[in-house]
Design an enzyme around this catalytic site. Structure first.
Site, short mmCIF file in Angstrom:
data_model
loop_
_atom_site.label_atom_id
_atom_site.label_comp_id
_atom_site.label_asym_id
_atom_site.label_seq_id
_atom_site.Cartn_x
_atom_site.Cartn_y
_atom_site.Cartn_z
N ASP A 52 45.70 81.71 54.04
CA ASP A 52 44.27 81.46 54.27
C ASP A 52 44.03 79.97 54.50
OD1 ASP A 52 41.35 82.67 53.73
OD2 ASP A 52 41.47 80.64 52.92
N TYR A 83 39.84 72.39 56.41
CA TYR A 83 40.89 71.99 55.46
C TYR A 83 41.82 70.93 56.07
CZ TYR A 83 39.77 76.39 52.95
OH TYR A 83 39.16 77.42 52.29
N HIS A 89 32.45 80.02 57.92
CA HIS A 89 32.80 79.45 56.62
C HIS A 89 31.62 79.39 55.65
CE1 HIS A 89 35.93 76.54 54.73
NE2 HIS A 89 35.36 77.30 53.82
N LYS A 144 38.75 79.68 59.47
CA LYS A 144 37.28 79.76 59.35
C LYS A 144 36.62 78.72 60.23
CE LYS A 144 38.24 80.63 54.48
NZ LYS A 144 39.38 79.76 54.21
#
Ligand code: A2P
Length: 278
Positions: A44, A49, A107, A74
């Site tokens: 994930d 990120y 997200h 996301k």
């Protein structure tokens, strides 16, 4: 590991490897590579990120066929609407070195900069995701941090399959979970270990001693026994291994109720979906 069938008839491994805060590229790559070598088949990530490239590289270096790995990313809060969604999605594919993702999520429901018209933008964005789904570039569609009202505001042709939300013994939004499960959505748990902050709870420690498991394993099992897909994150090899080793015990119904009772009004660690400052 058991696989759970999503509504699109796509199978998702019941534990995923979380990668939030794995920002250092080398560390991210090595952690994901180690996880894949150990048997994780569900990774994930998210645009925000900053580790999609490292993850793409880890998947490549693992030598495991792409079709055997369930990969989620996301859409970050910077992108909304049809064109931006397409553009951002293609960039993600490039960074991940793949031509599809298994699961693609919005997200956050209400980005700060779009808050005054987030509903129409979410609808436009989701429509673009449906187009990508029909092209076979996304295998399953979902959202993250969506509360019931956000889900009800969304008009969909392909129903939402997954909602990824914060979930751990100190924070359990049963109302959202029950709503989603009733509507055939799978819940994924981010921060299933409460970002590590709840692992010193005396009740969880006592339970871990009883089952001869670690407190992290108790939290992961707690998610699984609530039909929730946990996404524990770790950059420590021993813990990455430990977090997968949860299939040799079962928490009794009585102890599940004890874990449920740890839910607190101020137990949420992450941002509130309606008021997030980003
Ligand atoms: P680290 O990455 O240094 O191993 P969450 O998944 O709820 O966001 O929690 C992630 C946090 O919990 C990280 O700080 C991670 O530390 C820590 N963590 C992950 N697995 C374990 C474990 N098995 N035991 C203790 N702490 C853990």
């Amino acid at each position: 590991m058991k696989q759970i069938k999503l509504r699109e008839n796509v199978f998702i491994p019941e534990i995923g490897f979380g990668t939030w805060k794995l920002e250092d590229q080398e560390l991210a790559k090595n952690s994901v590579l180690f996880a894949l070598q150990l048997g994780y088949r569900h990774i994930d990530t998210a645009m925000s990120y900053g580790n999609e490239e490292a993850i793409g590289q880890a998947i490549k270096e693992s030598g495991i066929p792409r079709s055997e790995i369930f990969l989620t990313t996301k859409l970050s809060n910077d992108f909304r609407g049809r064109d931006a969604t397409f553009r951002a999605f293609e960039q993600s594919l490039q960074r991940l070195q793949t031509d599809y993702v298994d699961l693609f999520l919005i997200h956050w429901p209400s980005p700060k900069k779009y808050r005054d018209h987030y509903k129409e933008l979410n609808n436009e964005t989701y429509k673009a995701m449906e187009e990508l789904y029909f092209l076979g570039k996304i295998k399953a569609l979902g959202v993250s941090n969506f509360l019931i009202h956000h889900l009800e505001e969304l008009s969909t042709q392909v129903p939402v399959s997954v909602n990824q939300i914060e979930f751990h013994p100190y924070f359990t939004d049963w109302e959202t979970i029950e709503y989603c499960q009733k509507h055939n959505m799978t819940i994924e748990a981010y921060s299933p270990l409460g970002r590590g902050q709840i692992l010193k709870d005396p009740v969880i420690i006592k339970m871990a001693e009883k089952y001869q498991k670690s407190t992290a394993q108790i939290c992961i099992k707690y998610a699984l026994q609530n039909n929730i897909v946990p996404l524990p994150k770790s950059q420590t090899t021993k813990r990455i291994q430990e977090n997968l080793n949860v299939f040799d015990f079962e928490i009794s119904e009585e102890d599940i109720q004890i874990l449920k009772s740890l839910n607190k009004d101020d137990g949420k660690i992450g941002s509130h979906p309606d008021y997030a400052d980003f």
